[in-house]
Each structure stands twice: as structure tokens, then as C-alpha cells.
Write a protein that holds these residues in place. Structure first.
Motif, PDB file in Angstrom:
ATOM      1  N   PRO A 167      34.304  41.986  43.807  1.00 21.13           N
ATOM      2  CA  PRO A 167      33.467  41.741  42.825  1.00 21.13           C
ATOM      3  C   PRO A 167      32.885  42.924  42.205  1.00 21.13           C
ATOM      4  O   PRO A 167      32.581  43.005  40.733  1.00 21.13           O
ATOM      5  N   ALA A 168      32.440  43.941  42.804  1.00 19.88           N
ATOM      6  CA  ALA A 168      31.828  45.032  42.168  1.00 19.88           C
ATOM      7  C   ALA A 168      32.655  45.882  41.155  1.00 19.88           C
ATOM      8  O   ALA A 168      32.220  46.304  40.296  1.00 19.88           O
ATOM      9  N   TYR A 169      34.040  45.981  41.739  1.00 20.60           N
ATOM     10  CA  TYR A 169      34.663  46.675  40.904  1.00 20.60           C
ATOM     11  C   TYR A 169      35.119  45.959  39.476  1.00 20.60           C
ATOM     12  O   TYR A 169      35.082  46.440  38.267  1.00 20.60           O
ATOM     13  N   LEU A 170      35.187  44.511  39.503  1.00 24.51           N
ATOM     14  CA  LEU A 170      35.476  43.563  38.303  1.00 24.51           C
ATOM     15  C   LEU A 170      34.226  43.791  37.617  1.00 24.51           C
ATOM     16  O   LEU A 170      34.311  43.747  36.331  1.00 24.51           O
ATOM     17  N   ALA A 171      33.036  43.778  38.143  1.00 19.28           N
ATOM     18  CA  ALA A 171      31.647  43.765  37.284  1.00 19.28           C
ATOM     19  C   ALA A 171      31.730  45.205  36.534  1.00 19.28           C
ATOM     20  O   ALA A 171      31.221  45.198  35.350  1.00 19.28           O
ATOM     21  N   GLU A 172      32.137  46.311  36.993  1.00 17.63           N
ATOM     22  CA  GLU A 172      32.156  47.614  36.585  1.00 17.63           C
ATOM     23  C   GLU A 172      33.161  47.634  35.430  1.00 17.63           C
ATOM     24  O   GLU A 172      32.960  48.199  34.333  1.00 17.63           O
ATOM     25  N   ARG A 173      34.463  47.250  35.926  1.00 19.85           N
ATOM     26  CA  ARG A 173      35.598  47.743  34.956  1.00 19.85           C
ATOM     27  C   ARG A 173      36.127  46.558  34.043  1.00 19.85           C
ATOM     28  O   ARG A 173      36.926  46.682  33.296  1.00 19.85           O
ATOM     29  N   GLY A 174      35.576  45.228  34.483  1.00 20.56           N
ATOM     30  CA  GLY A 174      36.014  44.063  33.717  1.00 20.56           C
ATOM     31  C   GLY A 174      37.350  43.595  34.316  1.00 20.56           C
ATOM     32  O   GLY A 174      37.920  44.156  35.159  1.00 20.56           O
ATOM     33  N   TRP A 175      37.560  42.332  33.772  1.00 21.36           N
ATOM     34  CA  TRP A 175      38.470  41.488  34.178  1.00 21.36           C
ATOM     35  C   TRP A 175      39.744  41.615  33.559  1.00 21.36           C
ATOM     36  O   TRP A 175      39.947  41.369  32.385  1.00 21.36           O
ATOM     37  N   GLN A 184      45.457  49.892  32.668  1.00 25.76           N
ATOM     38  CA  GLN A 184      44.073  50.731  32.259  1.00 25.76           C
ATOM     39  C   GLN A 184      43.032  50.499  33.464  1.00 25.76           C
ATOM     40  O   GLN A 184      41.922  50.914  33.430  1.00 25.76           O
ATOM     41  N   HIS A 185      43.667  49.845  34.548  1.00 27.43           N
ATOM     42  CA  HIS A 185      42.737  49.958  35.950  1.00 27.43           C
ATOM     43  C   HIS A 185      43.201  50.747  36.840  1.00 27.43           C
ATOM     44  O   HIS A 185      44.436  51.288  36.978  1.00 27.43           O
ATOM     45  N   ARG A 213      54.983  49.277  35.677  1.00 21.72           N
ATOM     46  CA  ARG A 213      55.038  50.652  36.342  1.00 21.72           C
ATOM     47  C   ARG A 213      53.831  51.027  36.567  1.00 21.72           C
ATOM     48  O   ARG A 213      53.177  51.442  35.763  1.00 21.72           O
ATOM     49  N   LEU A 214      53.337  51.039  38.026  1.00 24.49           N
ATOM     50  CA  LEU A 214      51.835  51.425  38.068  1.00 24.49           C
ATOM     51  C   LEU A 214      51.702  52.453  38.843  1.00 24.49           C
ATOM     52  O   LEU A 214      52.318  52.641  40.196  1.00 24.49           O
ATOM     53  N   GLU A 215      51.164  53.521  38.609  1.00 20.79           N
ATOM     54  CA  GLU A 215      50.842  54.542  38.988  1.00 20.79           C
ATOM     55  C   GLU A 215      49.452  54.491  40.003  1.00 20.79           C
ATOM     56  O   GLU A 215      48.502  54.324  39.317  1.00 20.79           O
ATOM     57  N   HIS A 227      43.386  47.380  52.463  1.00 23.70           N
ATOM     58  CA  HIS A 227      42.306  46.346  52.408  1.00 23.70           C
ATOM     59  C   HIS A 227      40.919  46.844  52.290  1.00 23.70           C
ATOM     60  O   HIS A 227      39.951  46.587  51.408  1.00 23.70           O
ATOM     61  N   ALA A 228      40.797  48.101  53.045  1.00 25.18           N
ATOM     62  CA  ALA A 228      39.226  48.565  53.161  1.00 25.18           C
ATOM     63  C   ALA A 228      38.915  49.122  51.703  1.00 25.18           C
ATOM     64  O   ALA A 228      37.877  49.173  51.287  1.00 25.18           O
ATOM     65  N   LEU A 229      39.938  49.876  51.190  1.00 31.42           N
ATOM     66  CA  LEU A 229      39.561  50.576  49.978  1.00 31.42           C
ATOM     67  C   LEU A 229      39.393  49.424  48.813  1.00 31.42           C
ATOM     68  O   LEU A 229      38.454  49.465  47.869  1.00 31.42           O
ATOM     69  N   CYS A 230      40.065  48.330  48.678  1.00 29.65           N
ATOM     70  CA  CYS A 230      39.977  47.393  47.958  1.00 29.65           C
ATOM     71  C   CYS A 230      38.538  46.589  48.182  1.00 29.65           C
ATOM     72  O   CYS A 230      37.956  46.524  47.116  1.00 29.65           O
ATOM     73  N   VAL A 231      38.155  46.377  49.075  1.00 27.70           N
ATOM     74  CA  VAL A 231      36.942  45.588  49.267  1.00 27.70           C
ATOM     75  C   VAL A 231      35.732  46.572  48.960  1.00 27.70           C
ATOM     76  O   VAL A 231      34.796  46.100  48.482  1.00 27.70           O
ATOM     77  N   ALA A 232      35.931  47.815  49.231  1.00 33.23           N
ATOM     78  CA  ALA A 232      35.058  48.915  48.733  1.00 33.23           C
ATOM     79  C   ALA A 232      34.748  49.365  47.439  1.00 33.23           C
ATOM     80  O   ALA A 232      34.103  50.122  46.997  1.00 33.23           O
ATOM     81  N   GLY A 233      35.998  48.539  46.531  1.00 35.27           N
ATOM     82  CA  GLY A 233      35.727  48.630  45.028  1.00 35.27           C
ATOM     83  C   GLY A 233      36.611  49.998  44.381  1.00 35.27           C
ATOM     84  O   GLY A 233      36.204  50.284  43.425  1.00 35.27           O
ATOM     85  N   TRP A 234      37.493  50.292  45.272  1.00 34.86           N
ATOM     86  CA  TRP A 234      38.344  51.447  44.455  1.00 34.86           C
ATOM     87  C   TRP A 234      39.174  50.957  43.407  1.00 34.86           C
ATOM     88  O   TRP A 234      39.607  51.789  42.662  1.00 34.86           O
ATOM     89  N   GLY A 235      39.635  49.685  43.358  1.00 37.41           N
ATOM     90  CA  GLY A 235      40.595  49.280  42.619  1.00 37.41           C
ATOM     91  C   GLY A 235      41.263  47.925  42.838  1.00 37.41           C
ATOM     92  O   GLY A 235      40.558  47.278  43.706  1.00 37.41           O
TER      93      GLY A 235
END
Length: 315
Positions: A167-175, A184-185, A213-215, A227-235
Motif C-alpha cells: 500500500p505504501a508503494y502504491l500511495a507514493e507512485r500511483g496505481w 514506469q514503475h 520486457r521489464l528491467e 516477498h520481503a522487498l515487496c512488503v517493504a515498498g521497493w516495487g
């Protein structure tokens, strides 16, 4: 080998008390049993039995020799019984290899095996390749497309995949509204080193398809780290592990582009050997197939990579 057979016949004669009874137990004629005994005595150079019309008695040499013959027969029967237990009821150590994120999945999937007290379990949880033969692995779980291999593979079922972010990542970067917005994410990838970008194929609500194609901003070889990176808001990442599903259920992660579907990942059980399997392997394959919801088919994975399992949490 003939001598061992004659020793076993001699032990059976003593146990049965007569040539006729022993012949009946052995499925032989009394004359054949008598001939084997004569050949045994000739080879030893000693008489083993006193024969009379009413009974058989052991000579002194026969008494000494019988103990070893009886022990040999008992050991052979014990070995057969041990193999019968191995064939018919799970026992011994079951060695199972799986990606690191599968710990809680396997704890649930293999729960029916708790009822076999002589069975022990060793889980080798690692996203790196494991030498199945060198590590004496009985079953390895593979996720995704199977690489060419000389191993035997059985499809157990499939795993759903869902793009997700905190939720924090999406609030900051948009959906993201469309698949192309993902460019762009920040993408959390799972490709091995030097393997290039992640290729993502999505199908829309009207059946339309898009390939991206996602870098990755971050590449991680273990699903637990992703999983830990995603929950922590890395992307944004692909949720496939049990931890991801729990986080989606309790709101620590949110689904991204829920109207767009990714193809499910097939789940395979791979065994390093052909032919009859011991009971521990057969029962484990059955409970895994039941958990993943597919009776599955046995097949040959074909090719050269016979000694390794795959991580393959991506297509």
C-alpha cells in the motif's frame, strides 16, 4: 550359491522335523530334498543327520552347523520383511527439495504423512540448483516450464500468479492502469545473474494480450527476499509464494492490475530414478498431488540436465 540353497534346505528340514514336511513347505519333492542334503554332507565331509524310519536327529556336527544355517535363513527373512515394509508403508528418510518459499506450503501439503511414525522428513529448501543424485533427493518440486532433463516428472497442479505491491508503494507512485504503465514503475525481478530482463505476458479482460520486457530495479534469486522487498515498498513483483498469498489476504500487499491475468505456473514433482518407488515416495507424491489439486501424469522430461532441480518462479 548352491551351497547357500542347501544350507537353507537343511535348516528347513530341522525346523519341520521331517523330509516330507520340509518338502511340502519348500514346494519340492522329498527325494529332491534328500538329494540336496546328501550333496551338502558330501561337500562338508560330515554327516549332519541320523536318519531312521521314524525320525531325524542331528549329529554333533549337525547341531553346530544348524545354528549358522538357521541364522542365515532368519537374516534373509528379516531382510525381506524390511523391504516389504519399505515397499508397503512409508518409513525411512524422505528427502524433498523445493524452492525456499515453499516451507509453509510443504508443512500443510505433507501433513497426512505425520501418521507414519517410522518416516522422517528432510526438506532441502533452496532456490539454487540442487544435485538430486548427490544429495540423495527423493522428490524435487519444480515450478514453471521444465528444462530438458533425463528425470521423470509428474505434474501435480498449478500455482496462480498475481502482480502485487505494498500500500505504501502504491500511495507514493500511483496505481498502474494498463500493463504498459508497469514500465514506469520499479520492478522486482527474479532472473538469475546475466539472464536478462523479465518477460511478462498478460491477458486482459477482453482477451487482449500484452507482452512487456521489464528491467528490474532489484533482482533477487530467492522468493523470500522478493516477498520481503515487496512488503517493504521497493516495487511491484509477481506474487507466487505462500507468504505472498497471506500478505495479499491480510492487506500487507495489494493486487496490481487485477483485471489482467497471468498464466498459471505448472507445478511438477521430479524424481531422479525410474521404476518402482518405495512407499515413502509414492505416498508423498499422492499427498502433494492432492494438495495441488491435480492427479497429474507421469512423464519423461527428456534431455541432459539429469542431476539438478529448478528454481523457476518465473516463466
Amino acid at each position: 550359491m548352491d551351497q547357500l540353497k542347501r544350507m537353507a534346505i537343511f535348516a528347513e528340514v530341522v525346523a519341520a522335523g521331517s523330509l516330507t514336511a520340509a518338502a511340502r513347505q519348500l514346494g519340492m519333492t522329498p527325494s529332491a530334498v534328500s538329494q540336496h542334503l546328501r550333496q551338502l554332507e558330501q561337500a562338508l565331509g560330515l554327516a549332519l543327520l541320523h536318519r531312521s524310519t521314524r525320525r531325524l536327529t542331528l549329529t554333533e556336527a549337525g547341531e553346530r552347523y544348524h545354528a549358522g544355517c538357521a541364522a542365515m535363513v532368519a537374516a534373509a527373512r528379516s531382510a525381506e520383511q524390511a523391504l516389504a515394509r519399505l515397499r508397503d508403508e512409508p518409513e525411512g528418510e524422505l528427502r524433498l527439495a523445493a524452492p525456499a518459499g515453499f516451507g509453509s506450503v510443504l508443512a500443510t501439503a505433507l501433513a497426512p504423512l505425520r501418521g507414519y511414525p517410522r518416516l522422517t522428513l528432510r526438506l532441502l529448501l533452496d532456490d539454487a540448483l540442487i544435485d538430486l543424485i548427490g544429495e540423495r533427493v527423493d522428490i524435487a518440486l519444480r515450478i514453471g516450464v521444465l528444462a530438458d532433463s533425463g528425470l521423470v516428472a509428474r505434474k501435480l497442479g498449478s500455482m496462480a500468479r498475481q502482480l502485487c505491491a505494498s500500500p505504501a508503494y502504491l500511495a507514493e507512485r500511483g496505481w498502474p492502469a494498463q500493463p504498459r504503465d508497469l514500465l514506469q514503475h520499479d520492478w522486482l525481478g527474479s532472473k538469475p545473474a546475466n539472464a536478462g530482463a523479465d518477460m511478462l505476458e498478460l491477458q486482459g479482460p477482453a482477451g487482449e494480450r500484452e507482452t512487456l520486457r521489464l528491467e528490474g530495479r532489484v533482482q533477487a534469486s530467492q522468493v523470500t527476499a522478493l516477498h520481503a522487498l515487496c512488503v517493504a515498498g521497493w516495487g511491484i513483483s509477481l506474487g507466487v509464494s505462500d507468504d505472498d498469498q497471506k500478505a495479499l489476504a491480510d492487506g500487507r500487499l495489494l493486487p496490481v492490475l487485477p483485471g489482467w491475468r497471468l498464466a498459471d505456473l505448472p507445478v511438477y514433482a521430479v524424481t531422479p530414478r525410474r521404476g518402482e518407488q518405495p512407499a515413502k515416495v509414492r505416498h508423498a507424491l499422492d499427498v502433494l498431488a492432492l494438495y495441488f489439486g491435480d492427479a497429474g501424469d507421469a512423464g519423461d522430461a527428456g534431455g541432459a540436465a539429469a542431476a539438478h532441480t529448478a528454481t523457476a518462479f518465473h516463466s
